[in-house]
Design a protein around this motif. Structure first.
Motif, PDB file in Angstrom:
ATOM      1  N   GLU A  40       4.547   1.649 -11.208  1.00 15.08           N
ATOM      2  CA  GLU A  40       4.278   0.607 -12.192  1.00 15.08           C
ATOM      3  C   GLU A  40       4.905  -0.721 -11.791  1.00 15.08           C
ATOM      4  O   GLU A  40       4.332  -1.791 -12.026  1.00 15.08           O
ATOM      5  CB  GLU A  40       4.788   1.039 -13.571  1.00 15.08           C
ATOM      6  CG  GLU A  40       4.532   0.019 -14.676  1.00 15.08           C
ATOM      7  CD  GLU A  40       3.052  -0.341 -14.814  1.00 15.08           C
ATOM      8  OE1 GLU A  40       2.771  -1.488 -15.200  1.00 15.08           O
ATOM      9  OE2 GLU A  40       2.193   0.516 -14.518  1.00 15.08           O
ATOM     10  N   GLU A  41       6.071  -0.680 -11.187  1.00 16.68           N
ATOM     11  CA  GLU A  41       6.728  -1.922 -10.793  1.00 16.68           C
ATOM     12  C   GLU A  41       5.918  -2.640  -9.727  1.00 16.68           C
ATOM     13  O   GLU A  41       5.728  -3.864  -9.779  1.00 16.68           O
ATOM     14  CB  GLU A  41       8.138  -1.617 -10.288  1.00 16.68           C
ATOM     15  CG  GLU A  41       9.052  -1.087 -11.381  1.00 16.68           C
ATOM     16  CD  GLU A  41      10.309  -0.455 -10.835  1.00 16.68           C
ATOM     17  OE1 GLU A  41      10.449  -0.401  -9.604  1.00 16.68           O
ATOM     18  OE2 GLU A  41      11.135   0.001 -11.632  1.00 16.68           O
ATOM     19  N   THR A  42       5.425  -1.872  -8.755  1.00 16.65           N
ATOM     20  CA  THR A  42       4.566  -2.471  -7.742  1.00 16.65           C
ATOM     21  C   THR A  42       3.304  -3.024  -8.391  1.00 16.65           C
ATOM     22  O   THR A  42       2.841  -4.121  -8.048  1.00 16.65           O
ATOM     23  CB  THR A  42       4.187  -1.418  -6.681  1.00 16.65           C
ATOM     24  OG1 THR A  42       5.367  -0.878  -6.111  1.00 16.65           O
ATOM     25  CG2 THR A  42       3.346  -2.026  -5.590  1.00 16.65           C
TER      26      THR A  42
ATOM     27  N   LEU B 176      12.072  -4.855  -6.700  1.00 15.03           N
ATOM     28  CA  LEU B 176      12.532  -6.117  -6.139  1.00 15.03           C
ATOM     29  C   LEU B 176      14.050  -6.203  -6.075  1.00 15.03           C
ATOM     30  O   LEU B 176      14.606  -7.268  -5.853  1.00 15.03           O
ATOM     31  CB  LEU B 176      11.987  -7.280  -6.968  1.00 15.03           C
ATOM     32  CG  LEU B 176      10.453  -7.365  -6.977  1.00 15.03           C
ATOM     33  CD1 LEU B 176       9.995  -8.422  -7.954  1.00 15.03           C
ATOM     34  CD2 LEU B 176       9.946  -7.669  -5.593  1.00 15.03           C
ATOM     35  N   ALA B 177      14.710  -5.084  -6.298  1.00 13.41           N
ATOM     36  CA  ALA B 177      16.173  -5.103  -6.228  1.00 13.41           C
ATOM     37  C   ALA B 177      16.623  -5.392  -4.815  1.00 13.41           C
ATOM     38  O   ALA B 177      16.030  -4.938  -3.856  1.00 13.41           O
ATOM     39  CB  ALA B 177      16.722  -3.749  -6.685  1.00 13.41           C
TER      40      ALA B 177
ATOM     41  N   GLN C 255       0.799  -1.218   0.000  1.00 10.27           N
ATOM     42  CA  GLN C 255       0.000   0.000   0.000  1.00 10.27           C
ATOM     43  C   GLN C 255       0.840   1.282   0.000  1.00 10.27           C
ATOM     44  O   GLN C 255       0.571   2.199  -0.770  1.00 10.27           O
ATOM     45  CB  GLN C 255      -0.958  -0.005   1.202  1.00 10.27           C
ATOM     46  CG  GLN C 255      -2.022   1.071   1.163  1.00 10.27           C
ATOM     47  CD  GLN C 255      -2.933   0.963  -0.048  1.00 10.27           C
ATOM     48  OE1 GLN C 255      -3.246  -0.110  -0.523  1.00 10.27           O
ATOM     49  NE2 GLN C 255      -3.344   2.107  -0.577  1.00 10.27           N
ATOM     50  N   PRO C 256       1.883   1.398   0.857  1.00 14.56           N
ATOM     51  CA  PRO C 256       2.681   2.633   0.830  1.00 14.56           C
ATOM     52  C   PRO C 256       3.452   2.846  -0.467  1.00 14.56           C
ATOM     53  O   PRO C 256       3.902   3.962  -0.745  1.00 14.56           O
ATOM     54  CB  PRO C 256       3.654   2.450   2.010  1.00 14.56           C
ATOM     55  CG  PRO C 256       3.031   1.421   2.879  1.00 14.56           C
ATOM     56  CD  PRO C 256       2.309   0.505   1.949  1.00 14.56           C
ATOM     57  N   LEU C 257       3.617   1.795  -1.270  1.00 13.04           N
ATOM     58  CA  LEU C 257       4.412   1.894  -2.487  1.00 13.04           C
ATOM     59  C   LEU C 257       3.558   2.095  -3.732  1.00 13.04           C
ATOM     60  O   LEU C 257       4.092   2.319  -4.820  1.00 13.04           O
ATOM     61  CB  LEU C 257       5.229   0.615  -2.681  1.00 13.04           C
ATOM     62  CG  LEU C 257       6.219   0.277  -1.561  1.00 13.04           C
ATOM     63  CD1 LEU C 257       6.836  -1.085  -1.827  1.00 13.04           C
ATOM     64  CD2 LEU C 257       7.291   1.341  -1.452  1.00 13.04           C
ATOM     65  N   ARG C 258       2.241   1.998  -3.584  1.00 20.28           N
ATOM     66  CA  ARG C 258       1.386   2.024  -4.766  1.00 20.28           C
ATOM     67  C   ARG C 258       1.341   3.401  -5.415  1.00 20.28           C
ATOM     68  O   ARG C 258       0.995   3.536  -6.582  1.00 20.28           O
ATOM     69  CB  ARG C 258      -0.024   1.566  -4.415  1.00 20.28           C
ATOM     70  CG  ARG C 258      -0.075   0.086  -4.044  1.00 20.28           C
ATOM     71  CD  ARG C 258      -1.503  -0.359  -3.844  1.00 20.28           C
ATOM     72  NE  ARG C 258      -2.233  -0.373  -5.104  1.00 20.28           N
ATOM     73  CZ  ARG C 258      -2.218  -1.385  -5.961  1.00 20.28           C
ATOM     74  NH1 ARG C 258      -1.490  -2.455  -5.706  1.00 20.28           N
ATOM     75  NH2 ARG C 258      -2.924  -1.335  -7.068  1.00 20.28           N
ATOM     76  N   ARG C 259       1.687   4.458  -4.659  1.00 19.97           N
ATOM     77  CA  ARG C 259       1.741   5.795  -5.243  1.00 19.97           C
ATOM     78  C   ARG C 259       3.041   6.470  -4.818  1.00 19.97           C
ATOM     79  O   ARG C 259       3.439   6.371  -3.660  1.00 19.97           O
ATOM     80  CB  ARG C 259       0.543   6.635  -4.799  1.00 19.97           C
ATOM     81  CG  ARG C 259      -0.762   6.140  -5.393  1.00 19.97           C
ATOM     82  CD  ARG C 259      -1.887   7.133  -5.187  1.00 19.97           C
ATOM     83  NE  ARG C 259      -3.103   6.659  -5.823  1.00 19.97           N
ATOM     84  CZ  ARG C 259      -3.416   6.860  -7.093  1.00 19.97           C
ATOM     85  NH1 ARG C 259      -2.582   7.535  -7.861  1.00 19.97           N
ATOM     86  NH2 ARG C 259      -4.532   6.406  -7.614  1.00 19.97           N
TER      87      ARG C 259
END
Length: 795
Positions: A660-662, A793-794, A648-652
């Protein structure tokens, strides 16, 4: 759709038994009721907010009565006549001590409402009776050290760090840690007005607050597991009706946008959330009515949810098909009956659709096979839904039980655990970055971060205002409450500042409107707190607005309110939030992307376990379809919900655009989850398989098992590995089934589900940067070069 299991089905109320056409007025009212119930699973937010506000209100009244009767901490004139100035000073002092008593009781009420989460009435009573044990000694410590400012300030940071470490002892340890901080904090600010000799009165006021909180909880909110389960069922039913309505809306609009499609996907996730909450409550034998089986209810609930999910997905897909008019009409009538809760009618139209598909000979050979496959699967899903509802009704009346049901997820305070468990796992595992290699228990990591953050907030906040520095301390403290990793913590700190800004504006307006009227001020406080608690899980900023409005009214009662004071509060809050964000990003950070990798690994492992068991059932090695596979599917659901919460914190990003990666990871995880759930239904009806086909399926399943293990290990380990596609092996087995095997038809569906899982995981392997190879590829070389590993995912 709201009845108690064992008495009537979870998803089926009276409307599902036959045609239900409510009046327009009733229909509007029902839609609003559905919105309310569907937005708040089990009415948890509403009940928590109402309980907290009623508890605080009752405590305020009880503390007022207690002070009036006992004159606790009141200055007594013993009948002496004082000069007007002296009498005014005494009145102000007594009023302030009354406010202190009420504030102390309110703190106890708030913590008891939010922190006591035991599932049983006895456990809740014990937890509430234990509340004074940490708070009273901490209060004494704060009073004793209050005269030594430096030592007192250091003690606040130390006590808070120790209290945070107490989380290792579970929910009671968590609450005890908060009480330690509150007691020491409160004692520090009271030391100039009270002495150690007054500790008895303060303890008595705490006791009054606890007694009042016990009365409210056990008179108005006594824990009834059966009723709690029924409330979640009503929310599940409301969400199911919303899914059906959205599916009809998308089917009627072939040009629907991606935004509309995302609405449906979000609603399906919310439906699954409610189903998991029901599953978790079915694990409590006292929640299931006598004569019912939690295990069998769980299985039928899964069947209903899977049928609803597939029905919605297939309806969306068919929207853009050029279906013949009669087929399209039957699809629409089916959806209308589902929305109208007419299960027999929906089954009738789904059967008509199958007959039309069977009789239609006009389809050209070049037509897309999906135009037949998808409508047929849609109709099958609707028939499965109707059958599952019927079986649920019969089960509710006759189930004899199969032992205690063990759910795949446990609730925390009535809610799914979110990212808590995966964050704890990530904290205990070493990361690959230099700053991530330290392994710590989550409570140890947070205790260290909390101590440093609060220490920094005290130092900087004290420079700005020696009297009001505590707002910086509270901002830093709150950052770590209910947030499990750096992304969640930083977001909460930002919401704290944003909520304070909004709360200052609203608080100032309400102060002007209410003035010095005490009862109106109390009303404003309780209303603000109710909406703050109720909306807190939607966005923490709402809770901050409620608290800021409350603080404004409190300072009016203490005759200290000014707009400059609220601006100072904003500055102190910003300092505390900034310090907390810096600490969680730089000191032992538990990075959200690192936690996301752990969540993704758990999801891949859950899918792998289900695929292994399904392959065993396909081969006849495992016959417990009703138990093992559905349990595995719920484990996949739980892992997916944890993945959603973690991402959720990474979606925006900071500019509001989708990461886009998420999004890629979430789409792959969602696809593999859907294929896994379908596999449960498809593999259960497979017939016998000949020896050569069996050998081919064994080889394909072994390859898929090994490949999924490769993906799971690569998520958190080395990427210098190869993913081997199993699709070619499954294709050969499917062709043999198509050549006349007794397991043809339904068995092919199971194999296709396994191929789809392989395809989704191959795409995930590609995103991870793994080499991809296939049995159709000539030679051992990889089919495609390994792409660069994306930032998400790095390692």
């Amino acid at each position: 759709m709201s009845a108690v299991p064992g008495r009537s089905p979870v998803p089926a109320g009276p409307g599902w038994a036959g045609p239900a056409r409510p009046s327009p007025a009733r229909g509007v009212r029902a839609r609003w009721v559905d919105r309310f119930a569907g937005s708040d699973p089990g009415l948890n937010r509403f009940r928590t907010a109402l309980r907290a506000v009623l508890t605080i209100g009752f405590i305020l009244e009880a503390e007022w009565v207690f002070v009036r009767l006992t004159h606790a901490l009141q200055i007594q004139t013993n009948g002496a006549r004082l000069a007007a100035a002296a009498a005014a000073q005494v009145a102000v002092a007594n009023h302030e001590f009354l406010v202190v008593a009420m504030l102390l009781g309110a703190i106890i009420g708030m913590l008891s409402s939010l922190g006591v989460m035991d599932p049983t009435a006895r456990g809740q009573l014990v937890s509430m009776l234990l509340l004074p044990i940490p708070m009273v000694p901490a209060l004494a410590l704060g009073i004793a050290l209050g005269g030594h400012r430096i030592l007192a300030l250091v003690s606040i940071a130390v006590v808070l760090a120790v209290g945070t470490y107490c989380r290792r002892f579970g929910p009671r340890g968590f609450t005890a840690g908060m009480l330690l901080f509150m007691g020491d904090f409160f004692g520090f600010f009271l030391h100039a007005a009270v002495t150690m000799g007054d500790l008895g009165w303060l303890a008595a006021e705490i006791g009054v607050g606890i007694a009042a909180a016990i009365v409210v909880r056990f008179v108005l909110f006594y824990p009834h597991p059966t009723k709690a389960l029924a409330r979640v069922q009503r929310s599940y039913a409301a969400r199911a009706r919303k899914v059906a309505a959205l599916a009809l809306e998308l089917f009627d609009d072939p040009a629907h946008s991606q935004r509309d499609a995302r609405r449906l996907r979000r609603q399906l996730v919310r439906l699954n959330e409610a189903a998991l909450m029901i599953d978790a409550q079915l694990g409590d034998p006292s929640a299931v009515a006598e004569g019912s089986s939690g295990q069998l209810l769980h299985q039928r609930l899964f069947d209903v949810e899977l049928a609803l999910t597939n029905m919605a997905r297939f309806a969306q897909a068919m929207a853009r098909f050029g279906l013949p008019a009669r087929q399209r009409a039957e699809v629409r009538l089916t959806l209308l009956d589902i929305v109208g809760q007419d299960a027999p009618g929906a089954r009738k139209h789904a059967t008509n659709l199958i007959d039309l598909l069977r009789d239609d000979q006009s389809r050209p050979a070049s037509a897309d096979p999906a135009t037949v496959v998808v409508p047929r699967r849609f109709a099958s899903s609707v028939i499965t839904l109707a059958d599952a509802l019927t079986e649920w009704t019969a089960l509710a009346a006759t189930a004899g039980g199969k032992g205690t049901f063990q759910p795949s997820v446990q609730l925390f305070g009535g809610w799914l655990p979110g990212s808590t468990q995966v964050s704890a796992t990530a904290s205990r595992e070493p990361g690959s970055r230099r700053g991530d290699r330290i392994r710590l228990a989550p409570y140890t990591r947070t205790a260290i971060q909390m101590g440093i953050a609060v220490g920094g907030a005290i130092a900087l906040g004290d420079l700005l205002s020696g009297r009001r520095f505590y707002w910086a301390v509270i901002a830093a403290f709150i950052t770590f409450m209910g947030a499990n990793n750096s992304g969640e913590q930083a977001r909460k700190a930002i919401y704290r500042v944003a909520g304070t800004v909004a709360g200052i504006g609203i608080g100032s307006l309400l102060v002007d409107a209410v003035g010095q009227h005490t009862y109106w001020s109390l009303t404003v406080i309780l209303v603000a707190l109710f909406f703050g608690f109720y909306l807190m899980r939607i966005n923490y900023a709402f809770m901050v607005i409620g608290i800021t409005v409350t603080v404004s009214q409190l300072y009016v009662q203490l005759d200290e309110f000014t707009n400059a004071l609220l601006l100072l509060r904003l500055e102190e809050t910003a300092i505390g939030a900034a310090v907390a964000v810096a600490v969680v990003m730089l000191i032992l950070p538990l990075r959200t992307r690192r936690v996301l990798r752990i969540a993704l690994r758990g999801h891949v492992q859950a899918v792998g376990q289900l695929a292994d068991h399904a392959s065993g059932e396909l081969l006849g090695d495992d016959h417990d379809v009703e138990g093992t596979l559905r349990t595995d599917a719920r484990a996949v659901d739980a892992s997916y919900q944890a993945l959603v919460a973690t991402a959720q914190p990474l979606r925006r990003n900071l500019f509001g655009g989708l990461d886009e990666e998420t999004s890629q990871v979430m789409r792959m995880a969602s696809a593999s989850r859907n294929y896994s759930r379908n596999l449960v239904a498809d593999v259960g009806v497979t017939g016998p398989i000949d020896a050569e086909t069996r050998l081919g399926i064994e080889q394909a399943s072994t390859t898929l098992h090994e490949s999924l293990a490769v993906v799971a290990s690569a998520i958190t380990g080395s990427r210098d590995v190869t993913y081997t596609r199993s699709a070619a092996l499954f294709d050969r087995a499917e062709q043999r089934l198509d050549d006349g095997s007794a397991a043809a038809g339904e068995g092919q569906l199971a194999i296709r589900d396994l191929k789809l899982i392989d395809g989704a995981m191959a795409r995930m392997a590609e995103v991870l940067g793994l080499r991809i190879t296939d049995y159709d590829t000539v030679g051992p070389a990889p089919a495609s070069p390994a792409p660069a590993s994306p930032a998400l995912l790095a390692r």
